[in-house]
Design a protein around this motif. Sequence first.
Motif, short mmCIF file in Angstrom:
data_model
loop_
_atom_site.label_atom_id
_atom_site.label_comp_id
_atom_site.label_asym_id
_atom_site.label_seq_id
_atom_site.Cartn_x
_atom_site.Cartn_y
_atom_site.Cartn_z
N THR A 31 -5.46 14.51 17.80
CA THR A 31 -6.40 15.62 17.61
C THR A 31 -5.91 16.88 18.30
OG1 THR A 31 -8.19 13.99 17.56
CG2 THR A 31 -8.81 16.30 17.77
N ALA A 32 -5.37 16.72 19.50
CA ALA A 32 -4.84 17.90 20.22
C ALA A 32 -3.68 18.53 19.47
CB ALA A 32 -4.41 17.50 21.62
N SER A 33 -2.86 17.69 18.84
CA SER A 33 -1.76 18.23 18.05
C SER A 33 -2.28 19.08 16.90
CB SER A 33 -0.90 17.09 17.50
OG SER A 33 -0.37 16.32 18.57
N LEU A 53 -12.94 19.70 22.11
CA LEU A 53 -12.07 18.52 22.12
C LEU A 53 -12.28 17.70 23.39
CD1 LEU A 53 -9.75 16.80 21.04
CD2 LEU A 53 -8.15 18.40 22.15
N ALA A 54 -12.40 18.36 24.53
CA ALA A 54 -12.61 17.65 25.79
C ALA A 54 -13.93 16.89 25.77
CB ALA A 54 -12.56 18.64 26.95
N VAL A 55 -14.98 17.53 25.25
CA VAL A 55 -16.28 16.86 25.16
C VAL A 55 -16.20 15.63 24.27
CG1 VAL A 55 -18.65 17.12 24.34
CG2 VAL A 55 -17.60 18.93 25.69
N SER A 56 -15.50 15.74 23.15
CA SER A 56 -15.37 14.61 22.22
C SER A 56 -14.63 13.45 22.87
CB SER A 56 -14.63 15.06 20.96
OG SER A 56 -15.36 16.04 20.27
N LEU A 57 -13.54 13.75 23.58
CA LEU A 57 -12.76 12.70 24.20
C LEU A 57 -13.52 12.02 25.33
CD1 LEU A 57 -9.21 14.33 24.28
CD2 LEU A 57 -10.16 12.74 22.62
N VAL A 58 -14.24 12.80 26.13
CA VAL A 58 -15.04 12.20 27.20
C VAL A 58 -16.14 11.31 26.61
CG1 VAL A 58 -16.65 12.69 29.08
CG2 VAL A 58 -14.55 14.02 28.86
N ALA A 76 -21.21 16.63 16.43
CA ALA A 76 -21.56 18.02 16.74
C ALA A 76 -20.31 18.83 17.08
CB ALA A 76 -22.55 18.05 17.90
N ALA A 77 -19.37 18.20 17.79
CA ALA A 77 -18.12 18.92 18.11
C ALA A 77 -17.33 19.22 16.85
CB ALA A 77 -17.28 18.07 19.07
N CYS A 78 -17.27 18.25 15.94
CA CYS A 78 -16.55 18.47 14.68
C CYS A 78 -17.22 19.60 13.86
CB CYS A 78 -16.50 17.18 13.88
SG CYS A 78 -15.51 17.29 12.36
N ALA A 79 -18.56 19.59 13.83
CA ALA A 79 -19.28 20.67 13.13
C ALA A 79 -19.06 22.01 13.82
CB ALA A 79 -20.76 20.33 13.07
N GLY A 80 -18.97 21.98 15.17
CA GLY A 80 -18.71 23.22 15.91
C GLY A 80 -17.38 23.82 15.56
N TRP A 81 -16.34 22.99 15.40
CA TRP A 81 -15.04 23.51 14.98
C TRP A 81 -15.14 24.20 13.62
CZ3 TRP A 81 -12.98 18.30 16.88
CH2 TRP A 81 -12.42 18.41 18.15
N GLY A 88 -8.75 21.85 10.60
CA GLY A 88 -7.56 21.01 10.78
C GLY A 88 -7.74 19.69 10.06
N GLU A 89 -6.61 19.03 9.85
CA GLU A 89 -6.66 17.78 9.10
C GLU A 89 -7.20 16.62 9.95
OE1 GLU A 89 -6.12 17.70 5.99
OE2 GLU A 89 -5.39 19.75 5.79
N LEU A 90 -7.02 16.68 11.26
CA LEU A 90 -7.38 15.55 12.13
C LEU A 90 -8.49 15.90 13.12
CD1 LEU A 90 -3.81 14.17 12.94
CD2 LEU A 90 -5.44 13.34 11.23
N LEU A 91 -9.18 17.00 12.91
CA LEU A 91 -10.24 17.36 13.85
C LEU A 91 -11.44 16.42 13.77
CD1 LEU A 91 -10.26 21.27 13.64
CD2 LEU A 91 -9.12 19.77 15.29
N ASN A 92 -11.58 15.71 12.65
CA ASN A 92 -12.69 14.77 12.53
C ASN A 92 -12.33 13.35 13.00
OD1 ASN A 92 -10.93 14.15 10.53
ND2 ASN A 92 -12.42 14.30 8.84
N LEU A 93 -11.13 13.18 13.61
CA LEU A 93 -10.72 11.85 14.08
C LEU A 93 -11.65 11.29 15.15
CD1 LEU A 93 -8.66 9.63 13.74
CD2 LEU A 93 -7.19 10.78 15.43
#
Length: 395
Positions: A31-33, A53-58, A76-81, A88-93
């Motif tokens: 996701t970071a990539s 991203l940090a919130v999603s990983l935590v 919610a983080a994915c919707a925020g992006w 991005g292609e992998l932001l919903n991972l």
Amino acid sequence: MMTFDRLAARVRALPPLVADLAVVAVVGLFTASDVAVNDPGYRQDDALTWALLAVSLVALVFRRRRPVPVACVTGAACAGWALHGHIGELLNLPVIVALYTVAVLGDRRRTLWTGLVAATASGVVALIVGRDVVNPQRLPVLEMVWPLVPLLLGEVVRTRRELLAEYAARAERAEEEREREAALRVRRERVRVAREIHDILAHTVSAMTVQAGVALDALDTAPEVSRRAMTQVRASGKEAVRELRATLSVLRETESTAPAPRLDQLAELVEGVEAGGVRVALRRTPSGAAYPAVVEATAYRIVQEALTNVVKHSGAGRVAASLTGTDTALHIEIVDDGPPRSEPSAPDAADGFGLIGMRERVLALGGTLAYGPVPGGGFRVHAVLPTEGTTGGTP
């Protein structure tokens, strides 16, 4: 090459926290990539993008303990992006992993509700964002479908695990049932061996006691009678030892190889009883057809036990034993001329366990047994053994 099942088994073997951190690390790497690679014409990565991203990983660290709240946070983080303009292609991972966890650790009802909410939310976000590379026609169909894919995968995996657990439980129950059946067979075999030993010892020891008494009484006045009685005592003892060895062999082997007693051996049985001073009139009326081995063995034991009871308890001088065969049954009757006896209140009240053993043998073949005193004196035992549809095993 390692299969998926083996890899999944190794991952499940890890401590839960280690496995969760490994999943977070892999998701964070991909996701970071994607966060760092920006598409021209869209908002570039900034502090808010990396914060989401940090919130999603935590949140993913706690996906096992709180799968639904974690799915809500990552969604919610994915919707925020998307609303912030960063695609991005992998932001919903992260939300894909969270939705998979909801399904695999939950039940079908929760999966359905989660799918409905996730698909609706994704469609609403797609309509708000409008035209982009994944929604060129402003139709949110694809955006509504992708959240259902991890849910469906998780549902399949959970169902498979439940089936495997059910199969394992069935196998365990079957093993327990086999153990119970084996224990039951052992108990039945012990009862059978105990019954055989009782029949052998009760008859032989009783006959030997009577014969020894005859020998003792005739020792001074009739040495020849005494010698014949003692010879019979020795023969009875040898026969008892032989039968005991054959019977007890089943305790050391999986299956007894000892031959079952047959009706042709009744003459020897009668001879042993008569040596003790009791006259036995044996009459056989065969049906013309051969009896199954189990019927002959049962009939022999019934006659043996009845004659033993005569010697031990009745004080009779004569016994009439008859075996009459028909096309469907073998009738056995033993009547003695002993003094009057009262009706026993229980099968073993008068004759120890002999009548119980006879009753068990007869009932095992589906036959009937009747016994009781005869008016005017004596005792009668009458058994009917069916000869049709009877297996040939040892009783």
